[in-house]
Design a protein around this motif. Structure first.
Motif, PDB file in Angstrom:
ATOM      1  N   SER A  34       0.855  -1.181   0.000  1.00 43.96           N
ATOM      2  CA  SER A  34       0.000   0.000   0.000  1.00 43.96           C
ATOM      3  C   SER A  34       0.893   1.233   0.000  1.00 43.96           C
ATOM      4  O   SER A  34       1.830   1.329   0.802  1.00 43.96           O
ATOM      5  CB  SER A  34      -0.903   0.007   1.231  1.00 43.96           C
ATOM      6  N   LEU A  35       0.608   2.159  -0.924  1.00 40.03           N
ATOM      7  CA  LEU A  35       1.307   3.433  -0.981  1.00 40.03           C
ATOM      8  C   LEU A  35       0.321   4.519  -0.576  1.00 40.03           C
ATOM      9  O   LEU A  35      -0.761   4.645  -1.168  1.00 40.03           O
ATOM     10  CB  LEU A  35       1.827   3.713  -2.398  1.00 40.03           C
ATOM     11  N   VAL A  36       0.698   5.279   0.443  1.00 42.17           N
ATOM     12  CA  VAL A  36      -0.158   6.342   0.954  1.00 42.17           C
ATOM     13  C   VAL A  36       0.663   7.615   1.106  1.00 42.17           C
ATOM     14  O   VAL A  36       1.888   7.596   1.016  1.00 42.17           O
ATOM     15  CB  VAL A  36      -0.795   5.961   2.313  1.00 42.17           C
ATOM     16  N   GLY A  37      -0.027   8.703   1.336  1.00 43.16           N
ATOM     17  CA  GLY A  37       0.611   9.953   1.690  1.00 43.16           C
ATOM     18  C   GLY A  37       0.159  10.330   3.090  1.00 43.16           C
ATOM     19  O   GLY A  37      -0.973  10.039   3.477  1.00 43.16           O
ATOM     20  N   CYS A  38       1.034  10.948   3.867  1.00 44.31           N
ATOM     21  CA  CYS A  38       0.708  11.381   5.222  1.00 44.31           C
ATOM     22  C   CYS A  38       1.136  12.833   5.386  1.00 44.31           C
ATOM     23  O   CYS A  38       2.300  13.161   5.146  1.00 44.31           O
ATOM     24  CB  CYS A  38       1.443  10.529   6.254  1.00 44.31           C
ATOM     25  N   MET A  39       0.186  13.673   5.787  1.00 43.99           N
ATOM     26  CA  MET A  39       0.478  15.083   6.019  1.00 43.99           C
ATOM     27  C   MET A  39       0.284  15.380   7.500  1.00 43.99           C
ATOM     28  O   MET A  39      -0.746  15.020   8.074  1.00 43.99           O
ATOM     29  CB  MET A  39      -0.436  15.986   5.196  1.00 43.99           C
ATOM     30  N   VAL A  40       1.293  15.980   8.113  1.00 44.93           N
ATOM     31  CA  VAL A  40       1.263  16.304   9.531  1.00 44.93           C
ATOM     32  C   VAL A  40       1.213  17.821   9.682  1.00 44.93           C
ATOM     33  O   VAL A  40       1.953  18.547   9.031  1.00 44.93           O
ATOM     34  CB  VAL A  40       2.517  15.746  10.248  1.00 44.93           C
ATOM     35  N   SER A  41       0.295  18.273  10.565  1.00 37.22           N
ATOM     36  CA  SER A  41       0.174  19.708  10.815  1.00 37.22           C
ATOM     37  C   SER A  41      -0.104  19.943  12.292  1.00 37.22           C
ATOM     38  O   SER A  41      -1.020  19.330  12.832  1.00 37.22           O
ATOM     39  CB  SER A  41      -0.968  20.290   9.980  1.00 37.22           C
ATOM     40  N   PRO A  42       0.692  20.815  12.956  1.00 34.34           N
ATOM     41  CA  PRO A  42       1.913  21.431  12.488  1.00 34.34           C
ATOM     42  C   PRO A  42       2.929  20.378  12.066  1.00 34.34           C
ATOM     43  O   PRO A  42       2.815  19.215  12.416  1.00 34.34           O
ATOM     44  CB  PRO A  42       2.414  22.236  13.687  1.00 34.34           C
ATOM     45  N   GLY A  43       3.943  20.807  11.337  1.00 35.57           N
ATOM     46  CA  GLY A  43       4.887  19.907  10.697  1.00 35.57           C
ATOM     47  C   GLY A  43       5.577  18.918  11.629  1.00 35.57           C
ATOM     48  O   GLY A  43       5.784  19.185  12.810  1.00 35.57           O
ATOM     49  N   PHE A  44       5.937  17.778  11.057  1.00 34.31           N
ATOM     50  CA  PHE A  44       6.583  16.698  11.793  1.00 34.31           C
ATOM     51  C   PHE A  44       7.956  17.109  12.293  1.00 34.31           C
ATOM     52  O   PHE A  44       8.751  17.705  11.573  1.00 34.31           O
ATOM     53  CB  PHE A  44       6.733  15.469  10.888  1.00 34.31           C
ATOM     54  N   GLU A  45       8.238  16.755  13.538  1.00 33.07           N
ATOM     55  CA  GLU A  45       9.560  16.900  14.150  1.00 33.07           C
ATOM     56  C   GLU A  45       9.832  15.593  14.891  1.00 33.07           C
ATOM     57  O   GLU A  45       8.958  15.082  15.592  1.00 33.07           O
ATOM     58  CB  GLU A  45       9.593  18.066  15.146  1.00 33.07           C
ATOM     59  N   TYR A  46      11.037  15.039  14.750  1.00 31.97           N
ATOM     60  CA  TYR A  46      11.337  13.754  15.382  1.00 31.97           C
ATOM     61  C   TYR A  46      11.175  13.785  16.897  1.00 31.97           C
ATOM     62  O   TYR A  46      10.848  12.766  17.509  1.00 31.97           O
ATOM     63  CB  TYR A  46      12.734  13.251  15.001  1.00 31.97           C
ATOM     64  N   GLU A  47      11.366  14.936  17.531  1.00 33.63           N
ATOM     65  CA  GLU A  47      11.182  14.976  18.987  1.00 33.63           C
ATOM     66  C   GLU A  47       9.722  14.782  19.397  1.00 33.63           C
ATOM     67  O   GLU A  47       9.437  14.524  20.560  1.00 33.63           O
ATOM     68  CB  GLU A  47      11.761  16.258  19.607  1.00 33.63           C
ATOM     69  N   ASP A  48       8.787  14.887  18.446  1.00 31.89           N
ATOM     70  CA  ASP A  48       7.367  14.647  18.716  1.00 31.89           C
ATOM     71  C   ASP A  48       6.954  13.205  18.429  1.00 31.89           C
ATOM     72  O   ASP A  48       5.796  12.856  18.555  1.00 31.89           O
ATOM     73  CB  ASP A  48       6.494  15.560  17.846  1.00 31.89           C
TER      74      ASP A  48
END
Length: 169
Positions: A123-137
């Motif tokens: 399965s190919l999907v897209g993922c949008m994170v808002s506010p933007g993704f940060e590894y510390e989160d």
């Protein structure tokens, strides 16, 4: 149109292994920041799971919106903040209850797996994170972490949570 396989998507989109499982590549990053927060407004990735992958249970501090692109349907498994479990099937077969996009709310614990396990499936999907993704989160979980709080979800936790967390770069 060519019938692309998982290896084709990985090659042409230049996807890399993801610590939660599967493959990914950042596709978009906002040039704007959330006012006063020093955070990108949004980020977006391609994400691919193949027949021998799962996306292990993890949590983000931002909402994540998933979009179906290609391949087989994907089950997004969510343990909400109130402890309720939900499985949403991401795909295009509306008559079978699939949806083309799903929102995973911030602070939910979630992972994903192919809806039907068969050789060669992906399965190919897209993922949008808002506010933007940060590894510390980004927080990964072990089975022990989750079974203490959610023993009623033992079956899915044993399927999607690590026994031991992988080393992160």
């Amino acid at each position: 149109m060519k019938n692309y396989q998982a290896e084709d998507w990985i090659k042409y989109l230049e996807l890399e292994a993801h610590p939660e499982g599967g493959y990914f590549k950042r596709s978009f990053r906002s040039t704007e920041e959330v006012p006063g927060k020093g955070r990108m407004l949004y980020t977006s990735i391609y994400f691919l799971l193949s027949d021998n992958d799962v996306s292990h249970f993890h949590r983000l501090q931002s909402d994540e919106l998933w979009y179906f692109h290609a391949g087989n349907s994907l089950s997004v498994h969510i343990i909400h903040e109130n402890g309720e479990y939900e499985e949403v099937r991401l795909g295009l077969d509306l008559e079978q209850g699939e949806v083309p996009q799903v929102l995973v709310p911030k602070n939910a614990i979630f992972g994903s797996s192919l809806s039907q396990e068969e050789e060669g499936a992906f399965s190919l999907v897209g993922c949008m994170v808002s506010p933007g993704f940060e590894y510390e989160d980004f927080e990964l979980f072990t089975q022990k972490d989750l079974l203490g709080d959610y023993p009623q979800h033992e079956e899915i936790i044993k399927k999607l949570a690590y026994v031991t967390l992988p080393e992160m770069d």
